[in-house]
Design an enzyme around this catalytic site. Structure first.
Site, PDB file in Angstrom:
ATOM      1  N   TYR A   1      46.112  41.278  30.526  1.00  0.00           N
ATOM      2  CA  TYR A   1      45.842  40.331  31.606  1.00  0.00           C
ATOM      3  C   TYR A   1      47.076  40.202  32.483  1.00  0.00           C
ATOM      4  O   TYR A   1      48.159  39.876  31.997  1.00  0.00           O
ATOM      5  CB  TYR A   1      45.470  38.975  31.018  1.00  0.00           C
ATOM      6  CG  TYR A   1      44.740  38.065  31.971  1.00  0.00           C
ATOM      7  CD1 TYR A   1      43.354  38.095  32.056  1.00  0.00           C
ATOM      8  CD2 TYR A   1      45.437  37.186  32.785  1.00  0.00           C
ATOM      9  CE1 TYR A   1      42.681  37.255  32.926  1.00  0.00           C
ATOM     10  CE2 TYR A   1      44.773  36.352  33.652  1.00  0.00           C
ATOM     11  CZ  TYR A   1      43.388  36.384  33.723  1.00  0.00           C
ATOM     12  OH  TYR A   1      42.722  35.559  34.590  1.00  0.00           O
TER      13      TYR A   1
ATOM     14  N   ASN B   1      48.075  38.669  36.428  1.00  0.00           N
ATOM     15  CA  ASN B   1      47.690  38.074  37.705  1.00  0.00           C
ATOM     16  C   ASN B   1      48.226  38.848  38.895  1.00  0.00           C
ATOM     17  O   ASN B   1      47.720  38.690  40.008  1.00  0.00           O
ATOM     18  CB  ASN B   1      48.164  36.621  37.750  1.00  0.00           C
ATOM     19  CG  ASN B   1      47.315  35.718  36.888  1.00  0.00           C
ATOM     20  OD1 ASN B   1      46.170  35.430  37.202  1.00  0.00           O
ATOM     21  ND2 ASN B   1      47.867  35.281  35.770  1.00  0.00           N
TER      22      ASN B   1
ATOM     23  N   SER C   1      41.094  31.011  37.592  1.00  0.00           N
ATOM     24  CA  SER C   1      40.905  32.466  37.484  1.00  0.00           C
ATOM     25  C   SER C   1      39.452  32.906  37.576  1.00  0.00           C
ATOM     26  O   SER C   1      39.183  34.111  37.661  1.00  0.00           O
ATOM     27  CB  SER C   1      41.521  32.983  36.183  1.00  0.00           C
ATOM     28  OG  SER C   1      42.923  32.956  36.253  1.00  0.00           O
TER      29      SER C   1
ATOM     30  N   HIS D   1      34.029  34.353  32.518  1.00  0.00           N
ATOM     31  CA  HIS D   1      35.477  34.215  32.723  1.00  0.00           C
ATOM     32  C   HIS D   1      35.860  32.757  32.560  1.00  0.00           C
ATOM     33  O   HIS D   1      35.063  31.853  32.830  1.00  0.00           O
ATOM     34  CB  HIS D   1      35.869  34.691  34.120  1.00  0.00           C
ATOM     35  CG  HIS D   1      37.243  35.293  34.192  1.00  0.00           C
ATOM     36  ND1 HIS D   1      38.397  34.534  34.082  1.00  0.00           N
ATOM     37  CD2 HIS D   1      37.651  36.573  34.362  1.00  0.00           C
ATOM     38  CE1 HIS D   1      39.449  35.336  34.197  1.00  0.00           C
ATOM     39  NE2 HIS D   1      39.029  36.579  34.363  1.00  0.00           N
TER      40      HIS D   1
ATOM     41  N   LYS E   1      38.688  35.333  40.358  1.00  0.00           N
ATOM     42  CA  LYS E   1      38.874  36.791  40.324  1.00  0.00           C
ATOM     43  C   LYS E   1      37.567  37.552  40.555  1.00  0.00           C
ATOM     44  O   LYS E   1      37.541  38.572  41.242  1.00  0.00           O
ATOM     45  CB  LYS E   1      39.518  37.201  39.002  1.00  0.00           C
ATOM     46  CG  LYS E   1      40.968  36.752  38.851  1.00  0.00           C
ATOM     47  CD  LYS E   1      41.544  37.143  37.504  1.00  0.00           C
ATOM     48  CE  LYS E   1      43.061  36.934  37.440  1.00  0.00           C
ATOM     49  NZ  LYS E   1      43.459  35.519  37.434  1.00  0.00           N
TER      50      LYS E   1
END
Length: 537
Positions: free
Chosen positions: A163, A165, A61, A298, A64
């Site tokens: 959160y 995705n 992640s 992150h 992102k």
């Protein structure tokens, strides 16, 4: 007396011992220079291949923020075809509306980038669609039905953080459609090459990660074993990169941050929710504060891998930690930053929590269970939503109140009050009371249907030992045990899912008809809540 450099090196050297596992890599970058670096252990234990600075890890992640940087770069420097069509932001918005009709109900592209969409996370929902943990999930085959079944929000866009995705899956597809080029090619040309990340590339299919690095599940008690991953990411994750690549990235960001007009300086600024409260996530970056020091960064997680990068802009300091096992990479980053910033981790005079804290509660607004248990350390309680343990224990400020950097909480009689600062949500949860007759409810077993998801839940068992499983467009899921926690509330275990981390326990709040018989339930976890199932038999 230790010098700052010695203190940092001591913290670096402690990471392999404290976060034990097959292997790892880390680096500390200050003022654009590497001041600490270490690799250890094995990329592949069975073939005895060690971890090297050039070993490629899936950074999950952390991808992102790269996607957001790409989106901003395309807005500022559009392709000739994009420029010919006019307003680039309007092109992004129109494409979002075409892909997801629900977006016309107030959802913006910015909401996606800031995790304020209110869309339920699709990796959590794959459990309700019948996926098994080791199943294959492919973008072209399995994502179109996922979008078709995205028919409602679990909060109004812009009002909260959650959160999801799906947000970044959508951003990846929007960028590809508007630019007319593959996401991997765009990332390479506009982000990876300028950053000097010479071996990094987008690898959407987790079954096709480049050798030699293997991700490992397990621990020293049960042993470490190869993790199986067979799903495709693209946008929500997918980049692979070495420690050398990540060092180059941090050095590149250090240069960009010095330029107020750069895309990174834009992403590094905080944002707000629609009510004006400060939000903790913006353009693929989490914003946090420790002892008054602003940080951005992150984490990344895939079965068998845990990673984290953190940047302290005011100190021109970055830390990257990469594990090919499931130890807490974020905590390892915290350890190193604490040493680099000469911060203490010692609590003085801990306050003993009141006994009233402990128990299981139900938040009426989200219909999710909250469990409070004792911590091994004095002056703290552990708060769990399903099996998702908060990133830091609640530290007591007095016997009935406590806080972390992302959450405040207090207990009053049988009501638990929590302010989840990062999510912009205040919870009021009532204590659940177990009752023997609900534990052995004879009408619990049967089939239940969720029209919105086109998902069927099968409950079997008797005398307090019930099991549940889901059927959906992805198949017939595994059977897992249910646990009674009080009133008409049960938990359904989900310790492993397609993605990592798994959803954890799903809260199931059962409803009764006028005759007192079970008629259905509402199910949810923090990633996907507020879904109704109706009993069919």
């Amino acid at each position: 007396m230790s010098t700052p450099t010695q203190t940092i090196q001591q913290a670096i050297d402690a990471v392999p011992r404290r976060y034990r596992g097959p292997g790892g890599a880390l680096a500390v970058i200050k003022d654009g220079r590497v001041i600490g670096k270490r690799v250890w252990g094995y990329a592949d234990q069975s073939r005895r291949i060690p971890v090297e600075p050039s070993t490629q890890f899936p950074i999950c992640s952390i991808t992102k923020q790269f996607v957001c940087g790409l989106m901003l770069d395309l807005e500022r420097h559009p392709t000739s075809a994009m420029a010919a069509k006019g307003d680039v932001q309007k092109q992004f918005t129109d494409t979002l509306h075409d892909m997801l009709p629900l977006a016309r109900e107030g959802l913006t592209v910015q909401n996606l980038a800031d995790m304020q969409s209110g869309i339920r996370d699709y990796w959590a929902l794959t459990t309700l669609w019948g996926a098994k943990p080791d199943d294959e999930f492919l973008i072209e085959r399995d994502c179109p039905p996922m979008l078709e079944k995205t028919k409602s929000f679990h909060f109004k866009p812009g009002t909260e953080y959650s959160y999801s995705n799906v947000n970044f899956y959508l951003l990846g597809r929007i960028i590809e459609r508007v630019a007319g080029e593959p996401l991997g090619k765009l990332l390479e040309e506009r982000i990876l090459k300028p950053a000097g990340m010479s071996t990094a590339f987008l690898c959407p299919n987790t079954a096709h990660h480049p050798p030699p690095c293997v991700g490992y599940e397990g621990n020293e008690n049960v042993g470490f074993f190869d993790a199986v991953n067979r799903m495709e990411w693209s946008g929500d994750a997918g980049l692979v990169a070495s420690l050398d690549d990540m060092i180059a990235y941090e050095q590149y960001l250090d240069q960009l941050y010095a330029d107020p007009s750069s895309w990174y300086h834009t992403t590094a600024k905080p944002t707000t929710f629609s009510d004006g409260n400060t939000a903790g996530y913006h353009y693929g970056l989490g914003h946090m504060k420790a002892n008054g020091i602003e940080m951005i960064g992150h984490g990344g997680a895939l079965r068998g891998y845990r990673l984290n990068r953190r940047h302290v802009p005011g100190e021109r300091l970055s830390v990257v930690v990469m594990f090919n096992h499931e130890a807490d990479a974020s905590a390892a980053v915290d350890d190193i930053l604490r040493a680099a910033l000469t911060q203490s981790n010692v609590d003085s005079n801990p306050i003993e929590p009141a006994p009233a804290w402990y128990g299981t509660y139900l938040d009426e607004a989200t219909q999710l269970a909250i469990t409070v248990t004792k911590s091994q350390r004095p002056g703290e309680v552990l708060i769990t939503y399903g099996t998702h343990l908060e990133s830091a224990p609640l530290k007591m400020t007095d016997t009935h109140s406590g806080k972390t950097r992302t959450m405040d909480g207090c207990i009053s009689d049988d009501t638990l009050y929590i302010h989840r600062i990062t999510e912009n949500r205040k919870l009021s949860a009532r204590r659940l009371t177990p009752r023997e007759k609900e534990l052995a409810e004879p009408n619990l077993a049967g089939a239940y249907y969720c029209e919105e998801l086109d998902s069927t839940f099968h409950c079997t068992g008797e005398a307090g030992m019930f099991y549940g499983t889901f059927d959906g467009y992805l198949g017939k899921g595994i059977v897992t045990a249910m646990k009674y926690v009080g009133d008409d509330v049960w938990l359904l275990g989900c310790p492993r899912g397609l993605d990592a981390s798994a959803p954890g326990d799903w809260t199931m709040v059962f409803h009764r008809n006028e005759n007192g018989a079970i008629s259905g339930f509402k199910i949810g976890c923090w990633l996907a809540r507020g879904l109704d199932f109706v009993k069919r038999n």
